[in-house]
Motif scaffolding. Structure first.
Motif, PDB file in Angstrom:
ATOM      1  N   LYS A 195       7.684  -8.687  -4.800  1.00  0.00           N
ATOM      2  CA  LYS A 195       6.807  -9.795  -4.450  1.00  0.00           C
ATOM      3  C   LYS A 195       7.605 -10.928  -3.811  1.00  0.00           C
ATOM      4  CE  LYS A 195       3.300  -8.914  -7.933  1.00  0.00           C
ATOM      5  NZ  LYS A 195       2.749  -9.322  -9.224  1.00  0.00           N
ATOM      6  N   ASP A 196       8.769 -11.241  -4.387  1.00  0.00           N
ATOM      7  CA  ASP A 196       9.625 -12.300  -3.840  1.00  0.00           C
ATOM      8  C   ASP A 196      10.124 -11.923  -2.443  1.00  0.00           C
ATOM      9  OD1 ASP A 196       9.264 -13.766  -6.117  1.00  0.00           O
ATOM     10  OD2 ASP A 196      11.199 -13.234  -7.001  1.00  0.00           O
ATOM     11  N   PHE A 197      10.463 -10.644  -2.235  1.00  0.00           N
ATOM     12  CA  PHE A 197      10.969 -10.179  -0.956  1.00  0.00           C
ATOM     13  C   PHE A 197       9.921 -10.331   0.143  1.00  0.00           C
ATOM     14  CE2 PHE A 197      11.452  -6.789   2.213  1.00  0.00           C
ATOM     15  CZ  PHE A 197      12.723  -7.066   2.681  1.00  0.00           C
ATOM     16  N   ASN A 250      -0.852  -1.450  -7.194  1.00  0.00           N
ATOM     17  CA  ASN A 250      -0.832  -2.603  -8.089  1.00  0.00           C
ATOM     18  C   ASN A 250       0.461  -2.740  -8.868  1.00  0.00           C
ATOM     19  OD1 ASN A 250      -3.480  -3.308  -7.432  1.00  0.00           O
ATOM     20  ND2 ASN A 250      -4.301  -1.874  -8.917  1.00  0.00           N
ATOM     21  N   ASN A 251       1.394  -1.832  -8.698  1.00  0.00           N
ATOM     22  CA  ASN A 251       2.613  -1.877  -9.492  1.00  0.00           C
ATOM     23  C   ASN A 251       3.796  -2.433  -8.703  1.00  0.00           C
ATOM     24  OD1 ASN A 251       2.800   0.312  -7.821  1.00  0.00           O
ATOM     25  ND2 ASN A 251       3.500   1.742  -9.364  1.00  0.00           N
ATOM     26  N   THR A 252       3.597  -3.580  -8.091  1.00  0.00           N
ATOM     27  CA  THR A 252       4.644  -4.240  -7.336  1.00  0.00           C
ATOM     28  C   THR A 252       5.526  -5.031  -8.300  1.00  0.00           C
ATOM     29  OG1 THR A 252       3.118  -4.456  -5.497  1.00  0.00           O
ATOM     30  CG2 THR A 252       5.092  -5.782  -5.401  1.00  0.00           C
ATOM     31  N   LYS A 265       6.365   2.610  -0.739  1.00  0.00           N
ATOM     32  CA  LYS A 265       5.490   1.446  -0.672  1.00  0.00           C
ATOM     33  C   LYS A 265       5.671   0.801   0.697  1.00  0.00           C
ATOM     34  CE  LYS A 265       5.863   0.372  -5.555  1.00  0.00           C
ATOM     35  NZ  LYS A 265       6.379  -0.614  -6.527  1.00  0.00           N
ATOM     36  N   MET A 266       4.563   0.413   1.291  1.00  0.00           N
ATOM     37  CA  MET A 266       4.581  -0.214   2.607  1.00  0.00           C
ATOM     38  C   MET A 266       3.856  -1.557   2.511  1.00  0.00           C
ATOM     39  SD  MET A 266       3.571   3.078   4.972  1.00  0.00           S
ATOM     40  CE  MET A 266       2.039   3.383   4.084  1.00  0.00           C
ATOM     41  N   THR A 267       4.277  -2.491   3.332  1.00  0.00           N
ATOM     42  CA  THR A 267       3.629  -3.791   3.377  1.00  0.00           C
ATOM     43  C   THR A 267       2.784  -3.874   4.638  1.00  0.00           C
ATOM     44  OG1 THR A 267       5.481  -4.808   2.218  1.00  0.00           O
ATOM     45  CG2 THR A 267       4.013  -6.286   3.411  1.00  0.00           C
ATOM     46  N   VAL A 268       1.531  -4.264   4.484  1.00  0.00           N
ATOM     47  CA  VAL A 268       0.632  -4.400   5.632  1.00  0.00           C
ATOM     48  C   VAL A 268       1.157  -5.539   6.518  1.00  0.00           C
ATOM     49  CG1 VAL A 268      -1.721  -4.916   6.385  1.00  0.00           C
ATOM     50  CG2 VAL A 268      -1.342  -3.533   4.324  1.00  0.00           C
ATOM     51  N   ALA A 269       1.419  -5.220   7.782  1.00  0.00           N
ATOM     52  CA  ALA A 269       1.951  -6.202   8.726  1.00  0.00           C
ATOM     53  C   ALA A 269       0.879  -6.714   9.675  1.00  0.00           C
ATOM     54  CB  ALA A 269       3.098  -5.591   9.535  1.00  0.00           C
ATOM     55  N   SER A 270      -0.157  -5.890   9.934  1.00  0.00           N
ATOM     56  CA  SER A 270      -1.256  -6.338  10.786  1.00  0.00           C
ATOM     57  C   SER A 270      -2.522  -5.573  10.446  1.00  0.00           C
ATOM     58  CB  SER A 270      -0.915  -6.166  12.277  1.00  0.00           C
ATOM     59  OG  SER A 270      -0.886  -4.803  12.632  1.00  0.00           O
ATOM     60  N   VAL A 271      -3.639  -6.252  10.631  1.00  0.00           N
ATOM     61  CA  VAL A 271      -4.965  -5.664  10.425  1.00  0.00           C
ATOM     62  C   VAL A 271      -5.779  -6.002  11.654  1.00  0.00           C
ATOM     63  CG1 VAL A 271      -7.025  -5.627   8.970  1.00  0.00           C
ATOM     64  CG2 VAL A 271      -4.787  -6.074   7.925  1.00  0.00           C
ATOM     65  N   VAL A 279       0.828  -1.204   0.000  1.00  0.00           N
ATOM     66  CA  VAL A 279       0.000   0.000   0.000  1.00  0.00           C
ATOM     67  C   VAL A 279       0.864   1.256   0.000  1.00  0.00           C
ATOM     68  CG1 VAL A 279      -1.908  -1.133   1.232  1.00  0.00           C
ATOM     69  CG2 VAL A 279      -0.146   0.047   2.534  1.00  0.00           C
ATOM     70  N   ARG A 280       0.203   2.372  -0.252  1.00  0.00           N
ATOM     71  CA  ARG A 280       0.808   3.706  -0.122  1.00  0.00           C
ATOM     72  C   ARG A 280      -0.199   4.604   0.588  1.00  0.00           C
ATOM     73  NH1 ARG A 280       4.469   5.341  -5.014  1.00  0.00           N
ATOM     74  NH2 ARG A 280       4.906   3.306  -5.867  1.00  0.00           N
TER      75      ARG A 280
END
Length: 69
Positions: free
Chosen positions: A65-67, A58-60, A20-26, A10-11
């Motif tokens: 993605k592998d990371f 959407n532009n990952t 770009k950030m990755t969601v770690a918890s919801v 997300v951004r």
């Protein structure tokens, strides 16, 4: 509530060209994200924030993605 889930990239809505950030918890409509801070050369976790302040990106790249697997 949105359909965000752990691992989504997300951004912030307020910064179209931001990091770009990755969601770690919801949890109960709030999320926490992780991202790499290049200037400090470390991974940082955000404070809890409402899901509504971010947008799914959407532009990952394949490398990203592998990371995040």
């Amino acid at each position: 509530m949105s359909d965000l889930k752990v691992g989504d990239v997300v951004r912030l809505k307020s910064d179209e060209n931001g990091v770009k950030m990755t969601v770690a918890s919801v949890n109960n409509g709030e999320i926490q994200c992780i991202y790499f801070n290049e200037s400090e050369q470390k991974v940082v976790m955000t404070m809890a924030m409402p899901e509504e302040v971010v947008t799914l990106t959407n532009n990952t790249t394949k490398a990203e993605k592998d990371f995040y697997r």
